[in-house]
Design an enzyme around this catalytic site. Structure first.
Site, PDB file in Angstrom:
ATOM      1  N   GLU A 177      -2.777  -2.775  -7.453  1.00  0.00           N
ATOM      2  CA  GLU A 177      -3.327  -3.925  -6.736  1.00  0.00           C
ATOM      3  C   GLU A 177      -3.289  -3.706  -5.223  1.00  0.00           C
ATOM      4  O   GLU A 177      -4.228  -4.063  -4.516  1.00  0.00           O
ATOM      5  CB  GLU A 177      -2.544  -5.202  -7.088  1.00  0.00           C
ATOM      6  CG  GLU A 177      -2.596  -5.577  -8.552  1.00  0.00           C
ATOM      7  CD  GLU A 177      -1.447  -5.008  -9.383  1.00  0.00           C
ATOM      8  OE1 GLU A 177      -1.174  -5.577 -10.450  1.00  0.00           O
ATOM      9  OE2 GLU A 177      -0.817  -4.017  -8.960  1.00  0.00           O
ATOM     10  N   CYS A 227       3.051  -7.480  -5.531  1.00  0.00           N
ATOM     11  CA  CYS A 227       1.591  -7.440  -5.559  1.00  0.00           C
ATOM     12  C   CYS A 227       0.988  -8.836  -5.543  1.00  0.00           C
ATOM     13  O   CYS A 227       0.006  -9.090  -4.836  1.00  0.00           O
ATOM     14  CB  CYS A 227       1.110  -6.662  -6.778  1.00  0.00           C
ATOM     15  SG  CYS A 227       1.469  -4.901  -6.670  1.00  0.00           S
ATOM     16  N   HIS A 268       1.220   0.197  -5.520  1.00  0.00           N
ATOM     17  CA  HIS A 268       0.804  -0.193  -6.870  1.00  0.00           C
ATOM     18  C   HIS A 268      -0.716  -0.311  -6.896  1.00  0.00           C
ATOM     19  O   HIS A 268      -1.366  -0.322  -5.841  1.00  0.00           O
ATOM     20  CB  HIS A 268       1.435  -1.523  -7.250  1.00  0.00           C
ATOM     21  CG  HIS A 268       2.931  -1.466  -7.367  1.00  0.00           C
ATOM     22  ND1 HIS A 268       3.668  -2.526  -7.847  1.00  0.00           N
ATOM     23  CD2 HIS A 268       3.829  -0.489  -7.090  1.00  0.00           C
ATOM     24  CE1 HIS A 268       4.952  -2.209  -7.855  1.00  0.00           C
ATOM     25  NE2 HIS A 268       5.076  -0.975  -7.392  1.00  0.00           N
ATOM     26  N   CYS A 314       3.141  -7.685 -10.274  1.00  0.00           N
ATOM     27  CA  CYS A 314       4.558  -7.875  -9.972  1.00  0.00           C
ATOM     28  C   CYS A 314       4.669  -8.853  -8.797  1.00  0.00           C
ATOM     29  O   CYS A 314       3.669  -9.166  -8.142  1.00  0.00           O
ATOM     30  CB  CYS A 314       5.203  -6.529  -9.655  1.00  0.00           C
ATOM     31  SG  CYS A 314       4.736  -5.859  -8.037  1.00  0.00           S
TER      32      CYS A 314
END
Length: 155
Positions: free
Chosen positions: A55, A85, A53, A82
């Site tokens: 991040e 992350c 992702h 999320c």
């Protein structure tokens, strides 16, 4: 200067990064508040690696430089992190996270999300002092997700 004004420029950088992947516009930048500049950025690459992702990509980019000043960093991201992350951010020791759109808004737009808010992860972590600031440039971030390619696999 208002809270929103302080965060405006780095969040605009995260939005710019996110536009390099219009299908999954989860972009992130890491800002060093002492140096006063962006030190890493990342985009969602879940098409090739499901855990990459924005991040995580930004955090990996920063770590690749051997940098160790995690406490002075602010992570800016176009969407609320999320649970995966947010956990990684906490393990890294980043003390502030600023995001645009929220997990409930992403769900409303039709994005598949784990419905656990970043604040819940922080509250149950070993670093409950991590500051979360949401809704920065929210309209602009919402537009990224609302206008992303329709019919795409939305992760």
């Amino acid at each position: 200067m208002s809270c929103a004004a302080i965060h405006d420029l780095p969040m605009r950088r995260a939005i710019g990064v996110s536009k390099t992947n219009p299908r999954h516009p989860f972009g992130a930048v890491i800002f060093d508040r002492v140096a006063g500049d962006v030190v890493a950025h990342g985009i969602n690459q879940s098409g090739s690696n499901p855990v990459l992702h924005g991040e995580i990509d930004a955090t990996n980019s920063y770590a690749a430089f051997g940098a160790a000043k995690w406490q002075r960093l602010v992570l800016y991201t176009t969407a609320e992190p999320c649970p995966m992350c947010m956990s990684a951010i906490l393990w890294a020791g980043i003390t502030t996270v600023v995001y645009g759109t929220s997990i409930p808004t992403l769900v409303q737009f039709g994005w598949n999300q784990i419905d656990i808010r970043a604040g819940e992860i922080v509250a149950k972590s070993h670093r409950p002092e991590c500051e979360l600031v949401g809704g920065i440039l929210e309209r602009e971030c919402d537009m990224l997700f609302r206008s992303s390619l329709r019919g795409a696999d939305k992760k």
